[in-house]
Design a protein around this motif. Structure first.
Motif, PDB file in Angstrom:
ATOM      1  N   LEU A 163     -36.561 -23.112  25.762  1.00 43.79           N
ATOM      2  CA  LEU A 163     -36.396 -22.884  24.335  1.00 43.79           C
ATOM      3  C   LEU A 163     -37.765 -22.935  23.653  1.00 43.79           C
ATOM      4  O   LEU A 163     -38.724 -23.480  24.205  1.00 43.79           O
ATOM      5  CB  LEU A 163     -35.472 -23.952  23.737  1.00 43.79           C
ATOM      6  N   PRO A 164     -37.885 -22.377  22.447  1.00 39.99           N
ATOM      7  CA  PRO A 164     -39.180 -22.379  21.753  1.00 39.99           C
ATOM      8  C   PRO A 164     -39.703 -23.796  21.525  1.00 39.99           C
ATOM      9  O   PRO A 164     -38.925 -24.731  21.325  1.00 39.99           O
ATOM     10  CB  PRO A 164     -38.864 -21.687  20.423  1.00 39.99           C
ATOM     11  N   GLN A 165     -41.015 -23.942  21.519  1.00 44.70           N
ATOM     12  CA  GLN A 165     -41.631 -25.242  21.251  1.00 44.70           C
ATOM     13  C   GLN A 165     -41.709 -25.531  19.761  1.00 44.70           C
ATOM     14  O   GLN A 165     -41.662 -26.697  19.358  1.00 44.70           O
ATOM     15  CB  GLN A 165     -43.024 -25.296  21.875  1.00 44.70           C
ATOM     16  N   ALA A 169     -38.184 -22.741  15.119  1.00 48.59           N
ATOM     17  CA  ALA A 169     -37.700 -21.688  16.022  1.00 48.59           C
ATOM     18  C   ALA A 169     -36.740 -22.261  17.057  1.00 48.59           C
ATOM     19  O   ALA A 169     -35.753 -21.616  17.429  1.00 48.59           O
ATOM     20  CB  ALA A 169     -38.890 -21.009  16.711  1.00 48.59           C
ATOM     21  N   ARG A 170     -37.026 -23.483  17.513  1.00 49.51           N
ATOM     22  CA  ARG A 170     -36.147 -24.129  18.496  1.00 49.51           C
ATOM     23  C   ARG A 170     -34.773 -24.403  17.896  1.00 49.51           C
ATOM     24  O   ARG A 170     -33.738 -24.126  18.521  1.00 49.51           O
ATOM     25  CB  ARG A 170     -36.784 -25.421  18.995  1.00 49.51           C
ATOM     26  N   ALA A 171     -34.733 -24.930  16.687  1.00 47.42           N
ATOM     27  CA  ALA A 171     -33.459 -25.214  16.033  1.00 47.42           C
ATOM     28  C   ALA A 171     -32.652 -23.937  15.818  1.00 47.42           C
ATOM     29  O   ALA A 171     -31.427 -23.920  16.016  1.00 47.42           O
ATOM     30  CB  ALA A 171     -33.710 -25.918  14.698  1.00 47.42           C
ATOM     31  N   GLN A 172     -33.336 -22.872  15.435  1.00 46.39           N
ATOM     32  CA  GLN A 172     -32.657 -21.594  15.234  1.00 46.39           C
ATOM     33  C   GLN A 172     -32.065 -21.081  16.554  1.00 46.39           C
ATOM     34  O   GLN A 172     -30.934 -20.589  16.588  1.00 46.39           O
ATOM     35  CB  GLN A 172     -33.631 -20.572  14.658  1.00 46.39           C
ATOM     36  N   ARG A 173     -32.830 -21.233  17.628  1.00 45.99           N
ATOM     37  CA  ARG A 173     -32.365 -20.782  18.941  1.00 45.99           C
ATOM     38  C   ARG A 173     -31.173 -21.624  19.415  1.00 45.99           C
ATOM     39  O   ARG A 173     -30.214 -21.089  19.968  1.00 45.99           O
ATOM     40  CB  ARG A 173     -33.522 -20.875  19.946  1.00 45.99           C
ATOM     41  N   GLN A 188     -24.145 -22.130  28.123  1.00 40.76           N
ATOM     42  CA  GLN A 188     -25.540 -21.761  27.915  1.00 40.76           C
ATOM     43  C   GLN A 188     -26.422 -22.802  28.595  1.00 40.76           C
ATOM     44  O   GLN A 188     -26.347 -23.991  28.273  1.00 40.76           O
ATOM     45  CB  GLN A 188     -25.863 -21.683  26.423  1.00 40.76           C
ATOM     46  N   MET A 189     -27.269 -22.373  29.532  1.00 41.13           N
ATOM     47  CA  MET A 189     -28.103 -23.286  30.298  1.00 41.13           C
ATOM     48  C   MET A 189     -29.571 -23.061  29.990  1.00 41.13           C
ATOM     49  O   MET A 189     -30.018 -21.915  29.871  1.00 41.13           O
ATOM     50  CB  MET A 189     -27.861 -23.075  31.803  1.00 41.13           C
ATOM     51  N   LEU A 200     -36.605 -32.306  23.045  1.00 41.52           N
ATOM     52  CA  LEU A 200     -35.496 -31.358  23.094  1.00 41.52           C
ATOM     53  C   LEU A 200     -34.156 -32.070  22.888  1.00 41.52           C
ATOM     54  O   LEU A 200     -33.285 -31.576  22.167  1.00 41.52           O
ATOM     55  CB  LEU A 200     -35.503 -30.608  24.423  1.00 41.52           C
ATOM     56  N   ARG A 201     -33.991 -33.235  23.500  1.00 42.82           N
ATOM     57  CA  ARG A 201     -32.735 -33.974  23.353  1.00 42.82           C
ATOM     58  C   ARG A 201     -32.468 -34.312  21.883  1.00 42.82           C
ATOM     59  O   ARG A 201     -31.352 -34.127  21.377  1.00 42.82           O
ATOM     60  CB  ARG A 201     -32.772 -35.253  24.184  1.00 42.82           C
TER      61      ARG A 201
END
Length: 229
Positions: A163-165, A169-173, A188-189, A200-201
């Motif tokens: 996922l984006p750093q 962008a990460r939250a959107q993804r 989704q993996m 990330l967690r």
């Protein structure tokens, strides 16, 4: 007379790459896989140093047919590691010259199955184009082990890599993947490096709806393995 072509063996590696502890090799890699790896003299890999370390572990159980120092080990270009090699941009054909001369070859990545969430697809693609038989060997795949242990849908799933750093962008993804999962039921993996896994967690817990099922797996095959759903 034409020379019979060698085979390209896809050799799984243990999942303990980069970990402080290592699983006993005979517990995680089948004997047949280790025996084939022990007789191969020609290798294609991500990193020659870690490949030699893996082969030394194999040598302790099944003596190598050729000393590690005398093996022919070729590394994939560094840009392939970073950007992936599943697209058409990289021609791996020159790496397979030994197979065209009749020698069996091994393809190995840093952990798990080569070409699955790791580089190697370009080598497999080139082997098919050159008429070289491709033989996947049995060994651990972290993605499938995590999926099987998750309780999530194993009949339909998608692996989306990293996922984006960037936080926004990460939250959107995350929300987009959640929407797909809730609408279709498709699991989704994704994966993350250890030093970013806690970030990330927290992002997942902050972004996901309360009724979304989340499964986390790390350190699989190790005594310190963690699986929660």
């Amino acid at each position: 007379m034409s020379i019979a072509k060698g085979k390209l063996y896809l050799v799984p590696a243990p999942l303990d790459f980069g970990c402080d502890e290592q699983a006993p090799l005979h517990d995680v890699i089948p004997r047949g896989t280790l025996e084939i790896a022990a007789r191969l003299c020609y290798w294609i890999c991500e990193n020659a140093k870690s490949t030699r370390a893996y082969l030394k572990r194999i040598d302790e159980l099944h003596p190598l047919s050729t000393p590690v120092q005398a093996l022919h080990i070729q590394e994939l270009p560094r840009e392939v590691h970073k950007k992936g090699d599943h697209g058409p941009g990289f021609d791996a054909s020159p790496l397979l010259d030994a197979a065209l001369r009749g020698n069996d070859m091994g393809l190995v990545s840093e952990a798990g199955m080569p070409a699955i969430a790791d580089p190697g697809a370009s080598v497999v693609r080139a082997a098919h184009a050159l008429g070289i038989a491709v033989v996947p060997l049995v060994g651990p795949s972290a993605l499938l082990m995590a999926l099987a242990a998750s309780g999530l849908n194993g009949q339909e799933f998608a692996f989306v890599g990293y996922l984006p750093q960037d936080a926004d962008a990460r939250a959107q993804r995350i929300r987009a993947l959640e929407s797909t999962a809730l609408k279709t039921g498709q699991t989704q993996m994704f994966i993350e490096t250890p030093y970013r896994s806690e970030v990330l967690r927290r992002a997942l817990l902050q972004s996901l709806q309360h009724n979304t099922r989340l499964a986390i797996a790390s350190g699989l095959t190790l005594a310190t393995a963690y699986i929660a759903s």
